[in-house]
Design an enzyme around this catalytic site. Structure first.
Site, mmCIF file in Angstrom:
data_model
loop_
_atom_site.group_PDB
_atom_site.id
_atom_site.type_symbol
_atom_site.label_atom_id
_atom_site.label_comp_id
_atom_site.label_asym_id
_atom_site.label_seq_id
_atom_site.Cartn_x
_atom_site.Cartn_y
_atom_site.Cartn_z
ATOM 1 N N ASP A 190 -6.243 0.286 8.927
ATOM 2 C CA ASP A 190 -6.304 0.526 7.486
ATOM 3 C C ASP A 190 -5.641 -0.616 6.718
ATOM 4 O OD1 ASP A 190 -7.766 2.825 7.448
ATOM 5 O OD2 ASP A 190 -6.047 4.175 7.479
ATOM 6 N N ASP A 221 -2.003 -2.067 10.919
ATOM 7 C CA ASP A 221 -2.985 -1.214 11.597
ATOM 8 C C ASP A 221 -4.359 -1.477 10.985
ATOM 9 O OD1 ASP A 221 -2.929 0.021 9.117
ATOM 10 O OD2 ASP A 221 -1.912 1.841 9.812
ATOM 11 N N ASP A 244 0.304 -2.449 6.146
ATOM 12 C CA ASP A 244 0.649 -2.007 7.499
ATOM 13 C C ASP A 244 -0.124 -2.806 8.538
ATOM 14 O OD1 ASP A 244 2.263 -0.114 6.351
ATOM 15 O OD2 ASP A 244 0.880 1.554 6.638
ATOM 16 N N GLU A 270 0.846 -1.196 0.000
ATOM 17 C CA GLU A 270 0.000 0.000 0.000
ATOM 18 C C GLU A 270 0.885 1.251 0.000
ATOM 19 O OE1 GLU A 270 -1.830 1.106 3.797
ATOM 20 O OE2 GLU A 270 -1.221 -0.836 4.610
#
Length: 237
Positions: A113, A111, A109, A40
């Site tokens: 998102d 997290d 990542d 991403e």
């Protein structure tokens, strides 16, 4: 291969899974190792691109969050530039016979998102190319959440931690007062460090199905219309 695949989002590797097999065992092993990281953003793909093995590791960069493709027709893939370029990079439009990478690795990542992007990518593969997952080609890259560092006159000692439990153990080992860094995203990890995480010590989770899992029902529940039942499930869990 005489012709390179023209794909603006792809940083390709030298060997591919669908290359013609030869008597050279080392080259055939390289073909088996052919992988593509789906990342991403430019910062994450930049770190991986600089630290990857150019012989066997390719990088495909997403621009933010992809669309939820559940319920869409195949025509949607051709209209969506990002998904079309990904399909072209993998060479799976007409099935897996021409698959260019043995391992398709989702590298997002650690997290919320990143988890969401991971889910959207899995939805895309399961909806349009379920055999890619069923035959064991799709993986999730596990990346460290923390770096615990002890600095002495002799130099630095680093321990990379993939969970809270590992972080606690590393702090105990590197007492007193070690320096703790929390990686908020892949782009924060330097290329020199990233080399360790996508090299011999790479941690991959193969996406697998339980017997009896029905793909359509799974996707309908998690990625379909936001029903009252799903809302209750999310709240309860």
């Amino acid at each position: 291969k005489k012709v390179n695949v023209h794909n603006p989002k792809l940083r390709d590797c030298r060997y591919h899974f669908n290359d013609q097999r030869v008597k050279d065992l080392e080259k055939n092993a390289m073909m088996e190792e052919a992988s593509i990281f789906i990342t991403e953003g430019l910062s994450a793909s930049g770190s991986i691109t600089k630290s990857r093995n150019v012989e066997t590791q390719a990088v495909f960069s997403l621009r933010g969050k992809p669309l939820n493709s559940f319920g869409m027709s195949k025509e949607f893939v051709y209209k969506n530039e990002e998904f079309y370029l990904l399909q072209s990079a993998l060479n799976i439009e007409n099935g897996l016979d021409g698959l260019r990478y043995n391992k398709v690795i989702i590298a997002t990542d650690a997290d919320d998102d990143g988890m969401h992007i991971r889910l959207l990518m899995l939805t895309f593969f399961l909806h349009f190319f379920p055999d890619l997952v069923k035959k064991g080609h799709v993986y999730i890259l596990d990346t460290p959440l923390f770096r615990v560092r002890k600095t002495t006159k002799k130099g630095k000692e680093d321990i990379y931690c993939y969970s809270e439990e590992e972080r606690i153990k590393a702090i105990e080992k590197l007492q007193p007062n070690p320096e703790i860094t929390r990686f908020k995203g892949l782009g924060e990890i330097s290329p020199d460090e990233f080399k360790d995480f996508i090299g011999e010590n790479i941690r991959l989770h193969q996406v697998q199905f339980n017997k009896g899992d029905i793909i359509t029902e799974l996707l309908e529940f998690y990625m379909g219309k936001n029903t009252q039942y799903r809302q209750e499930f999310i709240i309860d869990n």
